[in-house]
Write a protein that holds these residues in place. Structure first.
Motif: not given
Length: 681
Positions: A185-187, A255, A257, A261, A263, A296, A299
């Motif tokens: 997640d974002k964190a 990564r 991405e 964003k 993922y 994506h 989402e």
């Protein structure tokens, strides 16, 4: 020298040939791995030495060793370096387990040292070839894995099943040893994680990521957009729980991405020697990019789903429902028409001939390839019986008999005239039923395949096998016959013995030349080409040395050499240039059965050095002159009776062109032939 010693040396010579033959059989085994080949070669070596019971061997390649069961290092050793890709890549060693009398200035025979040199050289070629094959296999496996991933991405709409399915697809084709994906997640917290090929060894990595910690390669990948390549994880990624599992392998991590964003992470393990291959990185990037696109899309799909739910709850009136339904119907109609046009376009663009008939044999579709094969246009026969599409009565009868069976897989072959060739084209017809949704038969598809080239290739293969078998049998028969005489008769005079041995030696050279020719062609057919070791050398000296050999070996011919007074230095592969001259001179001698004069002329022509070899032989007919450089082509075998497998001039052409040059021939039947080639100065 005693007869016993002579027989022993002959036996060792045969053992050496047997060893090389068994190595070639080992290499040709389908699906054999390079490690299996190396161990097999090591096991074969002792049997070719003078004292096999006290002989052992070891082969060192990369960071691995391959040994005989009785291997032990001693003071009685002989070794050869294995070279590949222009450098030393390993070593081949032979040891005696106890001291032996010195022979040929060492415990090992001269023939044994030469044999070890040949085996080491062959191993270099084998390793290069097998490595290229393994690279190709791996690349194809990676492409299949990517295709499987893309198919999964198109149908899987649940993220957990998607990432697990991707990992499974990546290792199913053995393109990768293992694969894992972690979605964050974002964190940086773990959302979901999946792996394949690691099993319980992956549990510590899972716990590590759950704690919000990443390995060195993972941290590096999260801070850059490119692929992170880890050549030796145990050394460079000490804090990684998978480092020991990756022993002997490398890792690629990237990564995930899309549009800013992140993922998560994707990581795979592959053989180390593929790590720096740019194609491998590009394929891995493509996989990561496709995964990001799928995530994506999922989402967006989720957001779209939520929006549609709100819209549905707000759409309480019949008018809105009718409008929505109308829109869906229009879209379905458009999709149907588009799908029909797409299918029609695909059918018409198929490279092979295609005819679609209904159950009454009326032509409803015919692509351009079928039109060209049958010499008719669809506009002339559409909605008409197939009788109008095929004019030949015999072919029409065969096709209708097959269509009457109304079965899939029926086939037959027929010939059609070809105005651009002297021989007709061979066409194979194969049927396939068109079945509707409820199982009813709607029509029949007839595919037309042009198999003319296949038949010609089959003919050439059969002819080549026959020629090669004959050419190989001739020297083998001589070797076997004279060796049996030497083995079974004790009353042979020294002069006769030397004469028989000279026959055996000459036929062995002939056999080796045939094998070398086949190996050269094999390298070309495998796509590896002919490697050149170019260096400055005096082309005049090469010509004189080569002609000098033939002056001795072919006394019935006279040779006349004309060269520039000053030496000419070219940047060429000296041995390959010598091979070109030897092949051309050999042909000049073979096709001059009564001897005669042979002229060899070297001259500077502009920016090239040109060599002409002219003989007074039987000559070549005008319709054959353009074919002499083709594989397996021999000039009128029935009339000349000249031995050969038809590969020498093809190798000449490839060698000259590899140097950026050109080769051609001029001839007059009954008066002789001139072969000319030129290479850049």
């Amino acid at each position: 020298m005693t007869k016993k010693t002579t027989y022993g040396e002959l036996e060792k010579g045969f053992n050496g040939l047997d060893c090389l033959y068994n190595i070639s059989k080992l290499v040709d085994k389908p699906g054999i791995l390079i490690e299996e080949i190396l161990q097999g070669v090591v096991n074969l070596i002792p049997h070719a030495w003078q004292d096999p019971e006290i002989t052992c061997a070891r082969l060192i390649f990369r960071d691995k060793e391959f040994r005989t069961e009785n291997f032990k290092e001693t003071n009685w050793r002989h070794a050869e370096d294995i070279r590949g890709y222009g450098k030393d890549i390993g070593a081949l060693e032979v040891y005696y387990l106890k001291e032996r009398p010195e022979r040929d200035e060492a415990p090992f025979l001269k023939e044994e040292r030469n044999l070890l040199t040949i085996i080491a050289k062959q191993l270099g070629h084998i390793i290069e070839r097998k490595h290229s094959e393994e690279e190709l296999l791996h690349f194809n496996a990676a492409l299949r894995a990517i295709r499987g991933v893309n198919q999964l991405l198109a149908k899987e709409k649940e993220s957990n099943r998607l990432v697990q399915g991707i990992c499974d697809k990546l290792i199913d084709t053995r393109a990768y040893f293992s694969a894992w994906i972690a979605l964050l997640d974002k964190a940086g917290g773990l959302v979901t994680i999946a792996e394949s090929g690691l099993g319980e060894h992956f549990l510590p990595m899972t716990e590590m990521i759950k704690r919000g910690e990443l390995s060195y390669c993972g941290q590096k990948a999260m801070n850059q957009s490119d692929v992170v390549v880890t050549q030796n994880p145990p050394l460079t990624c000490a804090n990684c729980p998978l480092s020991d599992t990756y022993s002997g392998r490398g890792a690629m991590t990237m990564r995930l991405e899309r549009e800013g964003k992140v993922y998560g992470l994707l990581s795979v393990s592959i053989p180390r020697d593929l790590m720096e291959d740019e194609k491998e990185k590009l394929l891995f990037k493509d996989v990561a990019g496709d995964i990001c696109s799928a995530l994506h899309s999922l989402e967006l799909e989720e957001k779209r789903r939520q929006a549609n739910e709100k819209l549905h709850r707000a759409s309480n009136t019949l008018e809105k429902r009718v409008k929505k339904r109308t829109k869906e119907l229009h879209r379905a109609l458009y999709d149907t028409e588009e799908a029909r046009d797409r299918i029609d376009g695909i059918l018409k663009s198929i490279g092979d001939g295609l005819i679609v008939t209904d159950m009454y044999y009326r032509v409803i579709l015919m692509n351009r390839a079928a039109e060209d094969l049958l010499g008719i246009r669809l506009s002339e026969v559409i909605d008409r019986p197939i009788d109008f599409a095929i004019r030949d009565k015999t072919i029409r009868k065969q096709l209708k008999a097959i269509l009457d069976k109304k079965e899939t897989g029926q086939q037959f072959e027929f010939e059609v005239p070809d105005e651009n060739a002297s021989q007709p084209r061979i066409i194979r017809a194969r049927t396939s039923l068109i079945v509707g949704k409820i199982g009813t038969q709607k029509g029949i598809i007839t595919m037309l395949y042009d198999v003319t080239l296949e038949r010609e290739v089959d003919r050439m293969k059969t002819e080549f096998i026959s020629i090669a078998a004959h050419e190989l049998r001739t020297p083998l028969t001589s070797i076997q016959g004279f060796s049996e005489i030497l083995l079974n008769r004790d009353d042979i005079k020294e002069q006769e013995r030397k004469k028989f041995l000279s026959y055996i030696n000459e036929q062995s050279k002939n056999l080796a030349n045939i094998v070398d020719t086949l190996l050269d062609i094999s390298r070309l057919e495998s796509g590896r080409g002919l490697s050149l070791n170019k260096a400055p050398c005096n082309i005049n000296e090469i010509i004189r040395e080569t002609v000098s050999y033939f002056q001795i070996s072919s006394p019935k011919n006279t040779f006349d050499i004309t060269l520039p007074e000053e030496s000419v230095e070219l940047i060429v592969d000296k041995e390959k240039m010598r091979q070109v001259l030897e092949n051309i001179l050999t042909n000049a001698i073979k096709y001059s059965p009564e001897g005669g004069h042979i002229w060899v002329i070297g001259e500077l022509t502009g920016e090239h050095y040109q060599v002409s070899v002219r003989d007074q032989g039987i000559g070549i007919a005008p319709d054959q002159i353009e074919k002499i450089f083709d594989k397996f082509y021999r000039v009128d075998v029935s009339n000349t009776g000249v031995p050969g497998i038809g590969l020498g001039m093809n190798i000449v052409k490839n060698l000259v062109e590899a140097h950026g040059g050109k080769v051609w021939a001029e001839s007059e039947l009954g008066k002789g032939t001139t072969v000319i080639f030129k290479v850049p100065i």
